[in-house]
Motif scaffolding. Sequence first.
Motif, PDB file in Angstrom:
ATOM      1  N   GLY A 187       0.806  -1.215   0.000  1.00  0.00           N
ATOM      2  CA  GLY A 187       0.000   0.000   0.000  1.00  0.00           C
ATOM      3  C   GLY A 187       0.839   1.264   0.000  1.00  0.00           C
ATOM      4  O   GLY A 187       1.870   1.347  -0.679  1.00  0.00           O
ATOM      5  N   SER A 188       0.451   2.228   0.814  1.00  0.00           N
ATOM      6  CA  SER A 188       1.132   3.524   0.830  1.00  0.00           C
ATOM      7  C   SER A 188       2.527   3.460   1.446  1.00  0.00           C
ATOM      8  O   SER A 188       3.310   4.403   1.311  1.00  0.00           O
ATOM      9  CB  SER A 188       0.289   4.544   1.608  1.00  0.00           C
ATOM     10  N   ALA A 189       2.855   2.344   2.100  1.00  0.00           N
ATOM     11  CA  ALA A 189       4.192   2.205   2.688  1.00  0.00           C
ATOM     12  C   ALA A 189       5.259   2.014   1.623  1.00  0.00           C
ATOM     13  O   ALA A 189       6.443   2.263   1.870  1.00  0.00           O
ATOM     14  CB  ALA A 189       4.218   1.030   3.660  1.00  0.00           C
ATOM     15  N   LEU A 190       4.838   1.587   0.435  1.00  0.00           N
ATOM     16  CA  LEU A 190       5.790   1.350  -0.652  1.00  0.00           C
ATOM     17  C   LEU A 190       6.115   2.664  -1.360  1.00  0.00           C
ATOM     18  O   LEU A 190       5.228   3.381  -1.808  1.00  0.00           O
ATOM     19  CB  LEU A 190       5.196   0.353  -1.648  1.00  0.00           C
ATOM     20  N   ARG A 191       7.397   2.963  -1.473  1.00  0.00           N
ATOM     21  CA  ARG A 191       7.835   4.217  -2.081  1.00  0.00           C
ATOM     22  C   ARG A 191       8.348   4.049  -3.507  1.00  0.00           C
ATOM     23  O   ARG A 191       8.436   5.020  -4.257  1.00  0.00           O
ATOM     24  CB  ARG A 191       8.967   4.829  -1.243  1.00  0.00           C
ATOM     25  N   SER A 192       8.730   2.850  -3.861  1.00  0.00           N
ATOM     26  CA  SER A 192       9.352   2.624  -5.167  1.00  0.00           C
ATOM     27  C   SER A 192       8.383   2.006  -6.159  1.00  0.00           C
ATOM     28  O   SER A 192       7.309   1.528  -5.790  1.00  0.00           O
ATOM     29  CB  SER A 192      10.569   1.714  -5.006  1.00  0.00           C
ATOM     30  N   LYS A 193       8.802   1.998  -7.415  1.00  0.00           N
ATOM     31  CA  LYS A 193       8.019   1.394  -8.487  1.00  0.00           C
ATOM     32  C   LYS A 193       8.734   0.137  -8.983  1.00  0.00           C
ATOM     33  O   LYS A 193       9.901  -0.086  -8.670  1.00  0.00           O
ATOM     34  CB  LYS A 193       7.850   2.385  -9.634  1.00  0.00           C
ATOM     35  N   GLU A 194       8.026  -0.650  -9.759  1.00  0.00           N
ATOM     36  CA  GLU A 194       8.607  -1.874 -10.300  1.00  0.00           C
ATOM     37  C   GLU A 194       9.854  -1.534 -11.116  1.00  0.00           C
ATOM     38  O   GLU A 194       9.860  -0.603 -11.911  1.00  0.00           O
ATOM     39  CB  GLU A 194       7.594  -2.605 -11.177  1.00  0.00           C
ATOM     40  N   GLY A 195      10.908  -2.289 -10.893  1.00  0.00           N
ATOM     41  CA  GLY A 195      12.157  -2.056 -11.614  1.00  0.00           C
ATOM     42  C   GLY A 195      13.130  -1.172 -10.860  1.00  0.00           C
ATOM     43  O   GLY A 195      14.327  -1.148 -11.183  1.00  0.00           O
ATOM     44  N   GLU A 196      12.635  -0.446  -9.873  1.00  0.00           N
ATOM     45  CA  GLU A 196      13.497   0.399  -9.054  1.00  0.00           C
ATOM     46  C   GLU A 196      13.949  -0.374  -7.817  1.00  0.00           C
ATOM     47  O   GLU A 196      13.386  -1.408  -7.479  1.00  0.00           O
ATOM     48  CB  GLU A 196      12.742   1.659  -8.614  1.00  0.00           C
ATOM     49  N   LYS A 197      14.977   0.142  -7.154  1.00  0.00           N
ATOM     50  CA  LYS A 197      15.394  -0.453  -5.890  1.00  0.00           C
ATOM     51  C   LYS A 197      14.248  -0.322  -4.897  1.00  0.00           C
ATOM     52  O   LYS A 197      13.699   0.766  -4.699  1.00  0.00           O
ATOM     53  CB  LYS A 197      16.637   0.258  -5.357  1.00  0.00           C
ATOM     54  N   THR A 198      13.881  -1.424  -4.284  1.00  0.00           N
ATOM     55  CA  THR A 198      12.732  -1.425  -3.391  1.00  0.00           C
ATOM     56  C   THR A 198      12.931  -0.495  -2.210  1.00  0.00           C
ATOM     57  O   THR A 198      13.941  -0.548  -1.511  1.00  0.00           O
ATOM     58  CB  THR A 198      12.446  -2.852  -2.873  1.00  0.00           C
ATOM     59  N   SER A 199      11.954   0.364  -2.002  1.00  0.00           N
ATOM     60  CA  SER A 199      12.000   1.336  -0.911  1.00  0.00           C
ATOM     61  C   SER A 199      10.633   1.401  -0.254  1.00  0.00           C
ATOM     62  O   SER A 199       9.612   1.428  -0.935  1.00  0.00           O
ATOM     63  CB  SER A 199      12.396   2.715  -1.454  1.00  0.00           C
ATOM     64  N   TYR A 200      10.618   1.404   1.075  1.00  0.00           N
ATOM     65  CA  TYR A 200       9.356   1.438   1.802  1.00  0.00           C
ATOM     66  C   TYR A 200       9.586   1.988   3.205  1.00  0.00           C
ATOM     67  O   TYR A 200      10.726   2.125   3.662  1.00  0.00           O
ATOM     68  CB  TYR A 200       8.728   0.046   1.888  1.00  0.00           C
ATOM     69  N   ASP A 201       8.497   2.288   3.881  1.00  0.00           N
ATOM     70  CA  ASP A 201       8.561   2.819   5.237  1.00  0.00           C
ATOM     71  C   ASP A 201       7.577   2.055   6.109  1.00  0.00           C
ATOM     72  O   ASP A 201       6.360   2.224   5.994  1.00  0.00           O
ATOM     73  CB  ASP A 201       8.219   4.311   5.237  1.00  0.00           C
ATOM     74  N   LEU A 202       8.106   1.210   6.990  1.00  0.00           N
ATOM     75  CA  LEU A 202       7.235   0.403   7.844  1.00  0.00           C
ATOM     76  C   LEU A 202       6.438   1.250   8.831  1.00  0.00           C
ATOM     77  O   LEU A 202       5.423   0.796   9.365  1.00  0.00           O
ATOM     78  CB  LEU A 202       8.069  -0.627   8.626  1.00  0.00           C
ATOM     79  N   LYS A 203       6.856   2.469   9.061  1.00  0.00           N
ATOM     80  CA  LYS A 203       6.130   3.332   9.985  1.00  0.00           C
ATOM     81  C   LYS A 203       4.749   3.706   9.441  1.00  0.00           C
ATOM     82  O   LYS A 203       3.890   4.181  10.189  1.00  0.00           O
ATOM     83  CB  LYS A 203       6.937   4.595  10.261  1.00  0.00           C
ATOM     84  N   LEU A 204       4.563   3.501   8.136  1.00  0.00           N
ATOM     85  CA  LEU A 204       3.266   3.802   7.537  1.00  0.00           C
ATOM     86  C   LEU A 204       2.296   2.616   7.632  1.00  0.00           C
ATOM     87  O   LEU A 204       1.133   2.749   7.255  1.00  0.00           O
ATOM     88  CB  LEU A 204       3.456   4.214   6.073  1.00  0.00           C
ATOM     89  N   PHE A 205       2.777   1.488   8.116  1.00  0.00           N
ATOM     90  CA  PHE A 205       1.891   0.368   8.391  1.00  0.00           C
ATOM     91  C   PHE A 205       1.121   0.654   9.684  1.00  0.00           C
ATOM     92  O   PHE A 205       1.583   1.426  10.523  1.00  0.00           O
ATOM     93  CB  PHE A 205       2.682  -0.923   8.578  1.00  0.00           C
ATOM     94  N   PRO A 206      -0.035   0.007   9.874  1.00  0.00           N
ATOM     95  CA  PRO A 206      -0.712   0.124  11.175  1.00  0.00           C
ATOM     96  C   PRO A 206       0.236  -0.303  12.293  1.00  0.00           C
ATOM     97  O   PRO A 206       0.980  -1.275  12.148  1.00  0.00           O
ATOM     98  CB  PRO A 206      -1.897  -0.853  11.031  1.00  0.00           C
ATOM     99  N   ARG A 207       0.201   0.402  13.381  1.00  0.00           N
ATOM    100  CA  ARG A 207       1.107   0.110  14.492  1.00  0.00           C
ATOM    101  C   ARG A 207       0.959  -1.325  14.977  1.00  0.00           C
ATOM    102  O   ARG A 207       1.936  -1.959  15.398  1.00  0.00           O
ATOM    103  CB  ARG A 207       0.816   1.087  15.645  1.00  0.00           C
ATOM    104  N   SER A 208      -0.243  -1.854  14.920  1.00  0.00           N
ATOM    105  CA  SER A 208      -0.474  -3.215  15.408  1.00  0.00           C
ATOM    106  C   SER A 208       0.291  -4.258  14.607  1.00  0.00           C
ATOM    107  O   SER A 208       0.605  -5.330  15.119  1.00  0.00           O
ATOM    108  CB  SER A 208      -1.975  -3.540  15.375  1.00  0.00           C
ATOM    109  N   TRP A 209       0.616  -3.956  13.349  1.00  0.00           N
ATOM    110  CA  TRP A 209       1.332  -4.915  12.501  1.00  0.00           C
ATOM    111  C   TRP A 209       2.786  -5.074  12.923  1.00  0.00           C
ATOM    112  O   TRP A 209       3.383  -6.123  12.671  1.00  0.00           O
ATOM    113  CB  TRP A 209       1.298  -4.475  11.044  1.00  0.00           C
ATOM    114  N   THR A 210       3.366  -4.052  13.502  1.00  0.00           N
ATOM    115  CA  THR A 210       4.801  -4.056  13.809  1.00  0.00           C
ATOM    116  C   THR A 210       5.096  -3.988  15.301  1.00  0.00           C
ATOM    117  O   THR A 210       6.241  -3.803  15.703  1.00  0.00           O
ATOM    118  CB  THR A 210       5.489  -2.867  13.110  1.00  0.00           C
ATOM    119  N   ARG A 211       4.084  -4.160  16.132  1.00  0.00           N
ATOM    120  CA  ARG A 211       4.243  -3.878  17.563  1.00  0.00           C
ATOM    121  C   ARG A 211       5.270  -4.783  18.251  1.00  0.00           C
ATOM    122  O   ARG A 211       5.874  -4.377  19.257  1.00  0.00           O
ATOM    123  CB  ARG A 211       2.891  -3.979  18.270  1.00  0.00           C
ATOM    124  N   HIS A 212       5.480  -5.994  17.757  1.00  0.00           N
ATOM    125  CA  HIS A 212       6.440  -6.908  18.385  1.00  0.00           C
ATOM    126  C   HIS A 212       7.712  -7.080  17.557  1.00  0.00           C
ATOM    127  O   HIS A 212       8.594  -7.856  17.950  1.00  0.00           O
ATOM    128  CB  HIS A 212       5.802  -8.282  18.613  1.00  0.00           C
TER     129      HIS A 212
END
Length: 204
Positions: A139-164
């Motif tokens: 979703g919105s956590a992904l910053r890159s496009k296909e063919g580019e170096k993968t870039s994302y920000d886990l902080k944009l995921f719901p907090r419950s997904w990364t809490r542990h």
Amino acid sequence: SDQPGRALQCHSILQRMVELSDSGENILARPDIITCNSVLNACAFDEPRTESEREEIIKVMVETLEMFQKQMPKFGYPDHATFAQVLLAISRQMPPGDKRYEMAEATFWQCCRAGHVSVLVVSSLEQALSWSRFAALMGSALRSKEGEKTSYDLKLFPRSWTRHAPKKGNSEKSRASRKRDRGYQVTKRTLVQSKNQILNAEES
């Protein structure tokens, strides 16, 4: 072992450890989440020679994960490395297609519910999915496009997904390959320790 068949070998050792601990013959042989992750890692890096061997590896992977989930907290709790190893096994042992993608997506959602989404998990997820399905999950956590170096920000995921999940490195700068190598060393070390525990129990 670096030879084909390591997944079945690890699973056999795991079963023996459970037998020894449950019977009281050797309570020190009780497996933990490191044991679980080691078996899953062996599934990921096994080198099957036939399609039936690949199917057997996936069966071992599923049985191992389900056993630890059903036995919680007896053997500990699955962590981010657990889900990453499952995704890695899916990507390496299953051919591209809906069956593989659906299993990977189901694993990711389990990981989200458990709160263990990490850089390592996302790296393994990307390997298991087509780009379009990976992008849809990110979703919105992904910053890159296909063919580019993968870039994302886990902080944009719901907090419950990364809490542990581990807090360090919640960005796109993953060192997944190094972590996978380190994880494989844990597999071999755990195997040696587990074998020694079993041999000591059977000699006493």
